[in-house]
Design a protein around this motif. Structure first.
Motif, PDB file in Angstrom:
ATOM      1  N   GLU A  19       0.818  -1.214   0.000  1.00 27.49           N
ATOM      2  CA  GLU A  19       0.000   0.000   0.000  1.00 27.49           C
ATOM      3  C   GLU A  19       0.852   1.265   0.000  1.00 27.49           C
ATOM      4  O   GLU A  19       0.536   2.237  -0.693  1.00 27.49           O
ATOM      5  N   GLU A  20       1.971   1.244   0.737  1.00 28.51           N
ATOM      6  CA  GLU A  20       2.812   2.438   0.846  1.00 28.51           C
ATOM      7  C   GLU A  20       3.511   2.799  -0.471  1.00 28.51           C
ATOM      8  O   GLU A  20       3.910   3.944  -0.664  1.00 28.51           O
ATOM      9  N   GLN A  21       3.643   1.837  -1.387  1.00 24.89           N
ATOM     10  CA  GLN A  21       4.260   2.112  -2.686  1.00 24.89           C
ATOM     11  C   GLN A  21       3.222   2.302  -3.795  1.00 24.89           C
ATOM     12  O   GLN A  21       3.573   2.642  -4.922  1.00 24.89           O
ATOM     13  N   SER A  22       1.971   2.055  -3.466  1.00 23.23           N
ATOM     14  CA  SER A  22       0.893   2.152  -4.452  1.00 23.23           C
ATOM     15  C   SER A  22       0.246   3.527  -4.409  1.00 23.23           C
ATOM     16  O   SER A  22       0.239   4.196  -3.376  1.00 23.23           O
ATOM     17  N   ASP A  23      -0.300   3.933  -5.560  1.00 21.77           N
ATOM     18  CA  ASP A  23      -1.029   5.194  -5.670  1.00 21.77           C
ATOM     19  C   ASP A  23      -2.199   4.982  -6.628  1.00 21.77           C
ATOM     20  O   ASP A  23      -2.091   5.262  -7.826  1.00 21.77           O
ATOM     21  N   PRO A  24      -3.321   4.454  -6.109  1.00 22.50           N
ATOM     22  CA  PRO A  24      -4.462   4.143  -6.977  1.00 22.50           C
ATOM     23  C   PRO A  24      -4.959   5.339  -7.794  1.00 22.50           C
ATOM     24  O   PRO A  24      -5.423   5.157  -8.921  1.00 22.50           O
ATOM     25  N   GLU A  25      -4.855   6.550  -7.264  1.00 25.12           N
ATOM     26  CA  GLU A  25      -5.303   7.726  -8.017  1.00 25.12           C
ATOM     27  C   GLU A  25      -4.453   7.954  -9.269  1.00 25.12           C
ATOM     28  O   GLU A  25      -4.894   8.601 -10.211  1.00 25.12           O
ATOM     29  N   ASP A  26      -3.235   7.414  -9.264  1.00 23.47           N
ATOM     30  CA  ASP A  26      -2.327   7.528 -10.407  1.00 23.47           C
ATOM     31  C   ASP A  26      -2.205   6.184 -11.146  1.00 23.47           C
ATOM     32  O   ASP A  26      -1.259   5.978 -11.906  1.00 23.47           O
ATOM     33  N   ASP A  27      -3.158   5.274 -10.896  1.00 23.19           N
ATOM     34  CA  ASP A  27      -3.152   3.934 -11.504  1.00 23.19           C
ATOM     35  C   ASP A  27      -1.824   3.209 -11.280  1.00 23.19           C
ATOM     36  O   ASP A  27      -1.259   2.602 -12.188  1.00 23.19           O
ATOM     37  N   ARG A  28      -1.335   3.245 -10.063  1.00 21.11           N
ATOM     38  CA  ARG A  28      -0.111   2.526  -9.696  1.00 21.11           C
ATOM     39  C   ARG A  28      -0.433   1.611  -8.513  1.00 21.11           C
ATOM     40  O   ARG A  28      -0.786   2.083  -7.433  1.00 21.11           O
ATOM     41  N   TYR A  29      -0.297   0.311  -8.759  1.00 21.25           N
ATOM     42  CA  TYR A  29      -0.577  -0.712  -7.759  1.00 21.25           C
ATOM     43  C   TYR A  29       0.661  -1.602  -7.677  1.00 21.25           C
ATOM     44  O   TYR A  29       1.138  -2.087  -8.703  1.00 21.25           O
ATOM     45  N   VAL A  30       1.170  -1.798  -6.470  1.00 19.54           N
ATOM     46  CA  VAL A  30       2.434  -2.524  -6.318  1.00 19.54           C
ATOM     47  C   VAL A  30       2.249  -3.679  -5.334  1.00 19.54           C
ATOM     48  O   VAL A  30       1.667  -3.504  -4.257  1.00 19.54           O
ATOM     49  N   TRP A  31       2.756  -4.832  -5.722  1.00 18.78           N
ATOM     50  CA  TRP A  31       2.742  -6.017  -4.868  1.00 18.78           C
ATOM     51  C   TRP A  31       4.164  -6.497  -4.641  1.00 18.78           C
ATOM     52  O   TRP A  31       5.028  -6.369  -5.512  1.00 18.78           O
ATOM     53  N   GLY A  32       4.366  -7.067  -3.485  1.00 23.78           N
ATOM     54  CA  GLY A  32       5.581  -7.821  -3.216  1.00 23.78           C
ATOM     55  C   GLY A  32       5.213  -9.290  -3.232  1.00 23.78           C
ATOM     56  O   GLY A  32       4.035  -9.656  -3.156  1.00 23.78           O
ATOM     57  N   TYR A  33       6.218 -10.122  -3.348  1.00 28.32           N
ATOM     58  CA  TYR A  33       5.976 -11.555  -3.219  1.00 28.32           C
ATOM     59  C   TYR A  33       7.223 -12.206  -2.644  1.00 28.32           C
ATOM     60  O   TYR A  33       8.343 -11.803  -2.909  1.00 28.32           O
ATOM     61  N   ARG A  34       6.969 -13.170  -1.789  1.00 29.38           N
ATOM     62  CA  ARG A  34       8.029 -13.948  -1.160  1.00 29.38           C
ATOM     63  C   ARG A  34       7.987 -15.337  -1.769  1.00 29.38           C
ATOM     64  O   ARG A  34       6.915 -15.943  -1.869  1.00 29.38           O
ATOM     65  N   ILE A  35       9.148 -15.820  -2.189  1.00 29.28           N
ATOM     66  CA  ILE A  35       9.219 -17.141  -2.807  1.00 29.28           C
ATOM     67  C   ILE A  35      10.197 -18.011  -2.027  1.00 29.28           C
ATOM     68  O   ILE A  35      11.296 -17.562  -1.676  1.00 29.28           O
ATOM     69  N   VAL A  36       9.766 -19.234  -1.755  1.00 32.27           N
ATOM     70  CA  VAL A  36      10.622 -20.232  -1.122  1.00 32.27           C
ATOM     71  C   VAL A  36      10.741 -21.407  -2.090  1.00 32.27           C
ATOM     72  O   VAL A  36       9.732 -21.970  -2.524  1.00 32.27           O
ATOM     73  N   ILE A  37      11.981 -21.741  -2.440  1.00 32.11           N
ATOM     74  CA  ILE A  37      12.265 -22.872  -3.325  1.00 32.11           C
ATOM     75  C   ILE A  37      12.937 -23.946  -2.480  1.00 32.11           C
ATOM     76  O   ILE A  37      13.969 -23.681  -1.851  1.00 32.11           O
ATOM     77  N   SER A  38      12.349 -25.135  -2.449  1.00 32.98           N
ATOM     78  CA  SER A  38      12.882 -26.241  -1.651  1.00 32.98           C
ATOM     79  C   SER A  38      13.272 -27.385  -2.573  1.00 32.98           C
ATOM     80  O   SER A  38      12.445 -27.862  -3.360  1.00 32.98           O
ATOM     81  N   ASN A  39      14.519 -27.814  -2.459  1.00 36.46           N
ATOM     82  CA  ASN A  39      15.001 -28.935  -3.267  1.00 36.46           C
ATOM     83  C   ASN A  39      14.819 -30.225  -2.476  1.00 36.46           C
ATOM     84  O   ASN A  39      15.641 -30.576  -1.637  1.00 36.46           O
ATOM     85  N   ASN A  40      13.717 -30.917  -2.756  1.00 38.84           N
ATOM     86  CA  ASN A  40      13.432 -32.190  -2.099  1.00 38.84           C
ATOM     87  C   ASN A  40      13.859 -33.370  -2.964  1.00 38.84           C
ATOM     88  O   ASN A  40      13.496 -34.509  -2.682  1.00 38.84           O
ATOM     89  N   SER A  41      14.624 -33.077  -4.022  1.00 33.93           N
ATOM     90  CA  SER A  41      15.084 -34.141  -4.919  1.00 33.93           C
ATOM     91  C   SER A  41      16.408 -34.708  -4.402  1.00 33.93           C
ATOM     92  O   SER A  41      16.948 -34.237  -3.405  1.00 33.93           O
ATOM     93  N   GLY A  42      16.924 -35.665  -5.114  1.00 31.68           N
ATOM     94  CA  GLY A  42      18.182 -36.291  -4.729  1.00 31.68           C
ATOM     95  C   GLY A  42      19.396 -35.723  -5.436  1.00 31.68           C
ATOM     96  O   GLY A  42      20.498 -36.261  -5.297  1.00 31.68           O
TER      97      GLY A  42
END
Length: 130
Positions: A19-42
């Motif tokens: 929300e702090e980086q978004s400005d809907p009145e200026d058509d600017r919407y910003v999302w963050g995303y957290r990604i976790v990659i787990s190697n469960n293979s051999g």
């Protein structure tokens, strides 16, 4: 959270509205995303490239490709986990992201690992996968 599993490599995504980086009145919407990659293979793998398909609520698609993630090409041994955060701006209050990581084994085999589709919805909108 959104999850995908490819060849025993799990990708978990948790998006959040900035929300702090978004400005809907200026058509600017910003999302963050957290990604976790787990190697469960051999086998050990290195994340060498990424591909993102980012679609806004009007159907406008932006495709992003490049080496690694956040300036790194992490190597994950069996049992390792790698976590990073990034962000995505849109001109609309909702959208959708999905993609894949290109991984390489120590033997040089290349294969894609799915990044699950996840919804980017502004607060107050009905949360649905677009």
């Amino acid at each position: 959270m959104y999850r995908a599993l490819t060849r025993d490599i799990e990708v978990v995504v948790e998006p959040f509205y900035l929300e702090e980086q978004s400005d809907p009145e200026d058509d600017r919407y910003v999302w963050g995303y957290r990604i976790v990659i787990s190697n469960n293979s051999g086998v050990a793998v290195r994340l060498v490239n990424r591909y993102w398909n980012i679609t806004d609520q009007n159907g406008v698609v932006d495709e992003v490709t490049g080496p690694g993630v956040v300036g790194e090409q992490p190597r994950l041994s069996p049992g390792d986990t790698y976590e990073y955060s990034s962000g995505c701006p849109l001109d609309t209050p909702s959208g959708l992201m999905f993609g894949h990581y290109q991984m390489e084994t120590d033997e040089g085999e290349l294969f894609d690992v799915d990044i699950p589709a996840f919804s980017l919805d502004s607060p107050g909108l009905l949360r649905v996968l677009n």
